[in-house]
Design a protein around this motif. Structure first.
Motif, PDB file in Angstrom:
ATOM      1  N   SER A   1       0.868  -1.182   0.000  1.00 13.69           N
ATOM      2  CA  SER A   1       0.000   0.000   0.000  1.00 13.69           C
ATOM      3  C   SER A   1       0.897   1.221   0.000  1.00 13.69           C
ATOM      4  CB  SER A   1      -0.900   0.015   1.240  1.00 13.69           C
ATOM      5  OG  SER A   1      -1.772  -1.099   1.191  1.00 13.69           O
ATOM      6  N   LEU A   2       0.587   2.159  -0.884  1.00 16.58           N
ATOM      7  CA  LEU A   2       1.514   3.263  -1.078  1.00 16.58           C
ATOM      8  C   LEU A   2       0.765   4.473  -1.612  1.00 16.58           C
ATOM      9  CD1 LEU A   2       4.470   4.325  -1.453  1.00 16.58           C
ATOM     10  CD2 LEU A   2       4.456   3.203  -3.682  1.00 16.58           C
ATOM     11  N   HIS A   3       0.980   5.615  -1.011  1.00 18.67           N
ATOM     12  CA  HIS A   3       0.381   6.851  -1.523  1.00 18.67           C
ATOM     13  C   HIS A   3       1.497   7.811  -1.889  1.00 18.67           C
ATOM     14  CE1 HIS A   3      -3.904   6.410   0.190  1.00 18.67           C
ATOM     15  NE2 HIS A   3      -3.348   5.217   0.052  1.00 18.67           N
ATOM     16  N   VAL A   4       1.424   8.351  -3.061  1.00 15.52           N
ATOM     17  CA  VAL A   4       2.377   9.388  -3.459  1.00 15.52           C
ATOM     18  C   VAL A   4       1.567  10.609  -3.845  1.00 15.52           C
ATOM     19  CG1 VAL A   4       4.179  10.047  -5.083  1.00 15.52           C
ATOM     20  CG2 VAL A   4       4.074   7.697  -4.259  1.00 15.52           C
ATOM     21  N   LYS A   5       1.866  11.729  -3.195  1.00 15.22           N
ATOM     22  CA  LYS A   5       1.090  12.945  -3.493  1.00 15.22           C
ATOM     23  C   LYS A   5       1.652  13.647  -4.698  1.00 15.22           C
ATOM     24  CE  LYS A   5       0.138  14.168   1.308  1.00 15.22           C
ATOM     25  NZ  LYS A   5       1.253  13.364   1.755  1.00 15.22           N
ATOM     26  N   GLU A   6       0.884  14.599  -5.195  1.00 13.13           N
ATOM     27  CA  GLU A   6       1.357  15.389  -6.327  1.00 13.13           C
ATOM     28  C   GLU A   6       2.623  16.150  -5.957  1.00 13.13           C
ATOM     29  OE1 GLU A   6      -1.855  17.734  -8.212  1.00 13.13           O
ATOM     30  OE2 GLU A   6      -2.850  15.771  -8.073  1.00 13.13           O
TER      31      GLU A   6
ATOM     32  N   VAL B   1      13.894   1.897  -3.264  1.00  7.52           N
ATOM     33  CA  VAL B   1      15.157   1.164  -3.255  1.00  7.52           C
ATOM     34  C   VAL B   1      14.911  -0.250  -2.742  1.00  7.52           C
ATOM     35  CG1 VAL B   1      16.600   3.218  -2.934  1.00  7.52           C
ATOM     36  CG2 VAL B   1      15.740   1.991  -0.926  1.00  7.52           C
ATOM     37  N   GLY B   2      15.912  -1.060  -2.932  1.00  7.10           N
ATOM     38  CA  GLY B   2      15.815  -2.439  -2.473  1.00  7.10           C
ATOM     39  C   GLY B   2      16.770  -3.292  -3.271  1.00  7.10           C
ATOM     40  N   PRO B   3      17.182  -4.426  -2.715  1.00  8.85           N
ATOM     41  CA  PRO B   3      18.078  -5.313  -3.459  1.00  8.85           C
ATOM     42  C   PRO B   3      17.344  -5.977  -4.625  1.00  8.85           C
ATOM     43  CG  PRO B   3      17.361  -6.345  -1.413  1.00  8.85           C
ATOM     44  CD  PRO B   3      16.802  -4.964  -1.408  1.00  8.85           C
ATOM     45  N   SER B   4      18.100  -6.617  -5.488  1.00  2.00           N
ATOM     46  CA  SER B   4      17.419  -7.259  -6.625  1.00  2.00           C
ATOM     47  C   SER B   4      16.581  -8.416  -6.094  1.00  2.00           C
ATOM     48  CB  SER B   4      18.444  -7.737  -7.654  1.00  2.00           C
ATOM     49  OG  SER B   4      19.396  -8.557  -7.046  1.00  2.00           O
ATOM     50  N   GLY B   5      15.404  -8.577  -6.694  1.00  2.00           N
ATOM     51  CA  GLY B   5      14.492  -9.601  -6.202  1.00  2.00           C
ATOM     52  C   GLY B   5      13.567  -9.076  -5.131  1.00  2.00           C
ATOM     53  N   SER B   6      13.713  -7.795  -4.767  1.00  2.00           N
ATOM     54  CA  SER B   6      12.868  -7.253  -3.713  1.00  2.00           C
ATOM     55  C   SER B   6      11.489  -6.887  -4.237  1.00  2.00           C
ATOM     56  CB  SER B   6      13.535  -6.015  -3.118  1.00  2.00           C
ATOM     57  OG  SER B   6      13.661  -5.040  -4.129  1.00  2.00           O
TER      58      SER B   6
ATOM     59  N   GLY C   1       8.983  -8.178  -1.604  1.00  2.00           N
ATOM     60  CA  GLY C   1       7.650  -7.785  -2.044  1.00  2.00           C
ATOM     61  C   GLY C   1       6.870  -7.003  -1.018  1.00  2.00           C
ATOM     62  N   LYS C   2       7.526  -6.578   0.059  1.00  2.00           N
ATOM     63  CA  LYS C   2       6.828  -5.793   1.082  1.00  2.00           C
ATOM     64  C   LYS C   2       7.598  -4.504   1.328  1.00  2.00           C
ATOM     65  CE  LYS C   2       4.606  -9.363   3.901  1.00  2.00           C
ATOM     66  NZ  LYS C   2       5.077 -10.706   3.469  1.00  2.00           N
ATOM     67  N   ILE C   3       6.880  -3.489   1.821  1.00  2.00           N
ATOM     68  CA  ILE C   3       7.562  -2.246   2.164  1.00  2.00           C
ATOM     69  C   ILE C   3       8.225  -2.418   3.535  1.00  2.00           C
ATOM     70  CG2 ILE C   3       7.280   0.196   2.732  1.00  2.00           C
ATOM     71  CD1 ILE C   3       5.095   0.306   0.622  1.00  2.00           C
ATOM     72  N   LEU C   4       9.546  -2.289   3.532  1.00  2.00           N
ATOM     73  CA  LEU C   4      10.303  -2.475   4.765  1.00  2.00           C
ATOM     74  C   LEU C   4      10.373  -1.174   5.553  1.00  2.00           C
ATOM     75  CD1 LEU C   4      12.116  -4.753   6.102  1.00  2.00           C
ATOM     76  CD2 LEU C   4      14.040  -3.534   5.082  1.00  2.00           C
ATOM     77  N   GLU C   5      10.525  -0.066   4.793  1.00  2.00           N
ATOM     78  CA  GLU C   5      10.719   1.217   5.456  1.00  2.00           C
ATOM     79  C   GLU C   5      10.212   2.310   4.526  1.00  2.00           C
ATOM     80  OE1 GLU C   5      14.475   3.230   7.792  1.00  2.00           O
ATOM     81  OE2 GLU C   5      14.723   2.706   5.689  1.00  2.00           O
TER      82      GLU C   5
END
Lengths: 225, 391
Positions: free
Chosen positions: A25-30, A37-42, A216-220
């Motif tokens: 779940s992710l919201h990015v505002k205008e 970021v993340g390692p490959s396969g993330s 596949g998950k948001i860590l931070e």
């Protein structure tokens, strides 16, 4: 600008199921400047394909600029890519047989803009990235940094609100990479929403917000001071 | 995206791969040019034959008597009488006794065709006389030994001297030359000019033939042809009692048969050439498939930038149609050239009809659509992510 709710993407590899995105779940505002970021396969490439409307999620909701796209058909997605998103790829992805200006015209061709109007818009975009003296050069006559600037001009030509950059400095030397980053920062300050995908922290730190993915998950999800 | 723009884009893509495009077109070029060549040669040569027959007149009727091995026969005088009795239907009737003979003047002698006939033959067969006269009624009635000679015979035997009134010996019998036939075929040996015409009655005696087996008949006009045929048939049936002993046929009938033969021939040769056109089409499909694979990345980029399925489909389809149409145009030009060249050798006018040009052009365009559809559809269905991932 971007609203993602519990997005999942599952690939079937034979009898195995790979959860490339596992409930994001992710919201990015205008006018935000976000890096992922993340390692490959993330799962960051998968997420980038989802945000770029190049792929459809297995489940979950996604809306961009107020439009729900998770249930859209291929042709409608093509329109969203055309109108809402400017892509900048790691390997530039310019068409080698077209000149710089013809490459920049491409999104406008599919938008249905007329020939002379299109040319004018493409020249303007190239001017914006400082390449107005390279209009008729083919990609192989340009340096890596210049090619990436053509790609940025192409991403700008159709005036989309969102710029999606996938490792834009990955194929460049440090100096050209810095130039490109400066250009992206300028775009941000001129009002574009920017989503940057990278695996290099020092690149990510030039944005305003860093989202770290793992498995596949948001860590931070943190802001940059 | 506009239509014309796609054509420009296709031309550009074709131009950037010149050798391959040329090789792809070659199949279509060969196919179309062989269709054009074949069909125009067949049409040209049949036109030639048809014109020849038309110039001989479609009012002409030929009667053949085939009574070998039977005792029945037709008296040529009865035939002539029949014609005279039906003067409002039949313009003329000429018995024809064909044989070969040795002709001698002084020490010179040549072999030539000797035709025995009557007065009517000159009119029916377009024989004009440049000097002297044709055979007349008196000649045939009295079996006079008079002869008309063709220009080849005249040149060989008299070498420019005036032959009129001279005596020639045909198979040892003396004949007086009464006329010189107008040149018909350039005065060549074995042509219509290599001939001697004598009265048929004299010819029958000379060749010891029992009866005449060929008659040339000319109807008064096109409307009376059928009536004349009927008259002749009923008379012959009455005389010979068996329809197998004779046949009566007309030029128009023959022309119709010729047209039928031409149609079959055109269809057959055109079909064979059409197969090579088909092979050319398969060549296009092959190259387009290679092109799709090669340009997977390009397709991915275009899709990422907002190209819809139909944009990609259109791009590849137009490319294959443009390739095949250019091939078609080049094929038409070379086909016309080859047909003209061969036509010159065969001395026939082999220019293709507009119809066949249009047909083969549209066929090549259709081939472009047909064989481009599968590769274009394949290209349009590519998944953008996978296409982008290709290096």
């Amino acid at each position: 600008m971007i609203k993602i709710e519990d997005m999942k993407k599952i690939y079937k590899m034979g009898s195995n199921e790979v959860h490339a995105l596992d409930g994001i779940s992710l919201h990015v505002k205008e006018e935000e400047f976000v890096s992922i970021v993340g390692p490959s396969g993330s799962g960051k490439s998968t997420l980038m394909n989802m945000i770029g409307c190049l792929d459809k999620p297995t489940s979950g909701k996604y809306s961009i600029d107020g439009k729900e796209v998770s249930k859209m058909k291929d042709n409608e997605l093509a329109d969203i890519r055309n109108n809402k998103i400017g892509f900048v790829f790691q390997s530039f992805n310019l068409l080698p047989k077209l000149t710089a200006v013809e490459n920049v015209e491409l999104p406008l061709v599919y938008m249905g803009v007329g020939r002379s109007e299109r040319y004018k818009m493409a020249v303007d975009a190239l001017k914006q990235v400082g390449l107005s003296n390279r209009l008729d050069h083919k990609p192989n006559e340009l340096s890596g940094g210049q090619q990436q600037r053509v790609a940025i001009a192409r991403a700008l030509s159709s005036k989309p609100p969102l710029i999606l950059a996938d490792e834009p400095t990955g194929a460049l030397d440090t100096k050209s990479g810095d130039e490109i980053m400066n250009m992206i920062k300028e775009l941000h300050s001129s009002g574009k929403t920017i989503v940057l995908i990278t695996h290099e922290l020092y690149i990510a730190e030039q944005s305003k917000r860093i989202i770290t993915l793992r498995d596949g998950k948001i860590l931070e999800d943190r802001g940059v001071v | 995206m506009k239509w014309l723009e796609s054509v420009f884009m296709a031309l550009k893509s074709i131009g950037s791969n010149k050798v391959r495009s040329a090789l792809t077109m070659l199949g279509i070029i060969i196919g179309v040019s062989s269709v054009i060549t074949m069909v125009s040669l067949v049409q040209g040569s049949t036109r030639e034959v048809t014109d020849q027959f038309k110039s001989m007149g479609t009012n002409n009727i030929t009667v053949s008597i085939m009574t070998w091995g039977s005792t029945r026969s037709v008296d040529p005088e009865d035939m002539v009488e029949l014609a005279d009795d039906n003067i409002d239907i039949i313009e003329g009737l000429a018995p024809l006794v064909n044989s070969g003979g040795t002709v001698k003047v002084g020490r010179d002698n040549i072999s030539t065709r000797v035709q025995g006939t009557n007065k009517a033959y000159g009119v029916i067969n377009n024989h004009n006389v440049t000097q002297g006269r044709f055979i007349n009624v008196l000649d045939t009635e009295r079996r006079l030994k008079v002869a008309l000679i063709g220009s080849y015979v005249a040149n060989e035997l008299f070498n420019g001297k005036n032959p009129l009134g001279e005596t020639i010996k045909i198979d040892g019998q003396p004949f007086t030359v009464v006329g010189l036939l107008k040149e018909k075929a350039g005065g060549a040996q074995h042509s219509d000019d290599d001939v001697i015409i004598i009265p048929y009655t004299t010819a029958l005696r000379l060749t010891r033939a029992e009866s005449v087996d060929t008659y040339f008949v000319q109807a008064k006009n096109a409307e009376t042809v059928d009536v004349a045929i009927e008259k002749l048939e009923s008379f012959l049936l009455e005389t010979l009692k068996d329809p197998n002993f004779f046949s009566v046929y007309n030029q128009a009938e023959f022309l119709e048969n010729l047209k039928e033969v031409q149609g079959t021939l055109t269809l057959m040769l055109g079909g064979i050439a059409g197969i090579s056109l088909l092979v050319g089409g398969i060549g296009i499909m092959n190259i387009m498939l290679v092109s799709v694979t090669e340009r997977t990345k390009e397709i991915g980029i275009r899709k990422a930038l907002g190209a819809k399925r139909r944009n990609i489909l259109q791009q590849f389809l137009i490319e294959s149609v443009v390739v095949s149409s250019i091939g078609g145009i080049l094929g038409i030009l070379s086909g016309i050239g080859i047909a003209k060249l061969i036509g010159n050798f065969m001395k026939i006018n082999a220019s293709p009809s507009l119809f066949i040009i249009m047909l083969s052009f549209s066929f090549s365009a259709v081939i472009g659509v047909f064989f481009g559809l599968y590769p274009a559809n394949k290209a349009s269905k590519l998944n953008p992510i996978q296409a982008l991932r290709v290096e």
